[in-house]
Design a protein around this motif. Structure first.
Motif, mmCIF file in Angstrom:
data_model
loop_
_atom_site.group_PDB
_atom_site.id
_atom_site.type_symbol
_atom_site.label_atom_id
_atom_site.label_comp_id
_atom_site.label_asym_id
_atom_site.label_seq_id
_atom_site.Cartn_x
_atom_site.Cartn_y
_atom_site.Cartn_z
ATOM 1 N N ASP A 33 38.940 24.773 85.234
ATOM 2 C CA ASP A 33 40.079 24.717 86.160
ATOM 3 C C ASP A 33 40.720 23.341 86.126
ATOM 4 O O ASP A 33 40.034 22.320 86.079
ATOM 5 N N GLN A 41 44.353 28.996 94.767
ATOM 6 C CA GLN A 41 45.323 28.856 95.865
ATOM 7 C C GLN A 41 44.610 28.750 97.214
ATOM 8 O O GLN A 41 45.059 28.039 98.112
ATOM 9 N N TYR A 46 45.892 26.846 101.108
ATOM 10 C CA TYR A 46 45.721 27.271 102.502
ATOM 11 C C TYR A 46 44.258 27.436 102.941
ATOM 12 O O TYR A 46 43.872 28.460 103.499
ATOM 13 N N ALA A 86 43.039 24.073 80.394
ATOM 14 C CA ALA A 86 42.846 24.730 79.100
ATOM 15 C C ALA A 86 44.160 24.617 78.324
ATOM 16 O O ALA A 86 45.212 25.020 78.812
ATOM 17 N N ASP A 286 46.256 37.211 89.811
ATOM 18 C CA ASP A 286 47.695 36.950 89.946
ATOM 19 C C ASP A 286 48.401 36.699 88.613
ATOM 20 O O ASP A 286 49.616 36.837 88.515
#
Ligand SMILES: Cc1cc2nc3c(=O)[nH]c(=O)nc-3n(C[C@H](O)[C@H](O)[C@H](O)COP(=O)(O)OP(=O)(O)OC[C@H]3O[C@@H](n4cnc5c(N)ncnc54)[C@H](O)[C@@H]3O)c2cc1C
Length: 350
Positions: A33, A41, A46, A86, A286
């Motif tokens: 990541d 997210q 949030y 990546a 997503d």
């Protein structure tokens, strides 16, 4: 070279749940990541907001969902390459892949699952001449390890939660904290704004508003910044300049991997297993698109589950997998732990 069964790009909720589903099939996962922490997210945008549509949880904070997913996957000992994007993928003769990050870390796997969400979060950079020359030489856009700032002078700029929270946090670490914002009002949580004002009165934060950093100085690394307030320029000595202007998501390098892209998302075969146009590369959560796609966490979980079955067949050709309920089979962690429902309970249900 890091070797694994399923290489997951993106440690958001979809990527994290993949670890668990893959583990049930005895497949090992490694996650890459671009952010310094897992959660996608949920942890970046949030963490303190309640989510109401996670099955079985009438209400759960996004940050707690991330914690729970990490806990659920822990027994399957996933590997993590965090804070790296990546960048490139190379198909090998045997059909496996090598994925290399922007920092040069190489990963080798027979299956790649792209769970990249809206894309990798790229920091918004201020338009200051020559700022790129100071990147990693005192200019940082994301705080990965606060210890780097121990006993150092730090200038933070920005007006949101990140700028406020890190300014507060670093008062206990850095020797000097200056917070600069171009407005007098902040966009962050009220209690954080209050705390910053309190620390300013105690001389623990040097708050300068409305003001902007206009110039950077230093030979080998950053040594000072010029701050302009009410048209007047002041030079402030510092070891670090940290602009925290938020992150914007970009599909980024993945867009150049030869995958079929539609409206900034990766096209997949949803009638089967979320494979892309390149066999062995899947896209889940997503980041993918297909007719009637819904960008919801629970849909990412479902896609991850089906994708793992397809990965199993690629990694174990010819071997049959018989689906078993976890209540019946229990769970054998790769760390040697075993979870098992008490026999009496299972028999009673039978
Ligand atoms: C304010 C807000 C409220 C929401 N509320 C809800 C809700 O109530 N219910 C619900 O179901 N959904 C909600 N969502 C949507 C939900 O957060 C997403 O559906 C979910 O996060 C998708 O998970 P993901 O793992 O697919 O992607 P993400 O969470 O986007 O994670 C993707 C990760 O991939 C990483 N990445 C991407 N490209 C690369 C690369 N090249 N290299 C390395 N890393 C990369 C990113 O850094 C990121 O961490 C909400 C979203 C927002 C913004």
């Amino acid at each position: 070279m890091i070797k694994t069964d399923i290489l997951i790009i993106g440690a958001g909720p979809t990527g994290l749940f993949t670890v668990f589903e893959a583990g049930l099939l005895k497949l090992k996962c490694h996650l890459i990541d671009a952010l310094p922490q897992a959660g996608g997210q949920c942890s970046e945008i949030y963490p303190k907001k309640p989510i109401y549509d996670i099955p079985g949880f009438p209400e759960i904070l996004a940050g707690d969902l991330t914690k729970n997913l990490l806990e659920q996957g822990k027994q399957f000992e996933p590997g993590f390459t965090l804070g790296e994007r990546a960048e490139t993928i190379e198909k090998q003769e045997d059909g496996s892949f090598i994925v290399t990050t922007n920092k040069g870390t190489q990963h080798h796997a027979p299956v790649v699952a792209i769970a990249g969400g809206l894309g990798s979060f790229e920091p918004r950079k201020p338009a200051i001449e020559g700022i790129a020359d100071y990147e990693d030489k005192g200019v940082e856009y994301i705080i990965k390890d606060p210890e780097v700032y121990r006993d150092k002078k730090v200038v933070i700029s920005g007006g949101g939660d990140s700028a406020l929270d890190w300014s507060i946090f670093l008062t206990d670490v850095a020797s000097e904290v200056t917070l600069i914002h171009r407005r007098n009002e902040f966009r962050g949580a009220l209690d954080s704004v209050e705390k910053v004002r309190e620390l300013t009165l105690l001389n623990k934060i040097n708050l300068i508003t409305p003001a902007e950093v206009k110039e950077l100085h230093g030979d080998e690394k950053i040594e000072a910044v010029t701050v302009v307030k009410d048209g007047e320029a002041t030079k402030i000595e510092t070891d670090h300049f940290i602009p925290l202007f938020g992150l914007s998501p970009k599909l980024g390098p993945i867009a150049n991997w030869g995958l079929e892209i539609e409206k900034n998302a990766i096209k997949v075969d949803n009638s089967l297993n979320y494979q892309t146009n390149i066999p062995g590369i899947f896209a889940i959560g997503d980041v993918n698109t297909y007719p009637e796609k819904l960008k919801l966490i629970l849909c990412g979980f479902h896609e991850a589950t089906l994708m793992c079955q397809a990965a199993y067949r690629i990694i174990n050709p010819g071997k049959k997998y018989v689906l078993k309920y976890t209540t019946v089979s229990g769970i054998d962690g790769f760390d040697g732990t075993r979870k098992e429902a008490p026999k009496a309970v299972v028999q009673a249900i039978n």
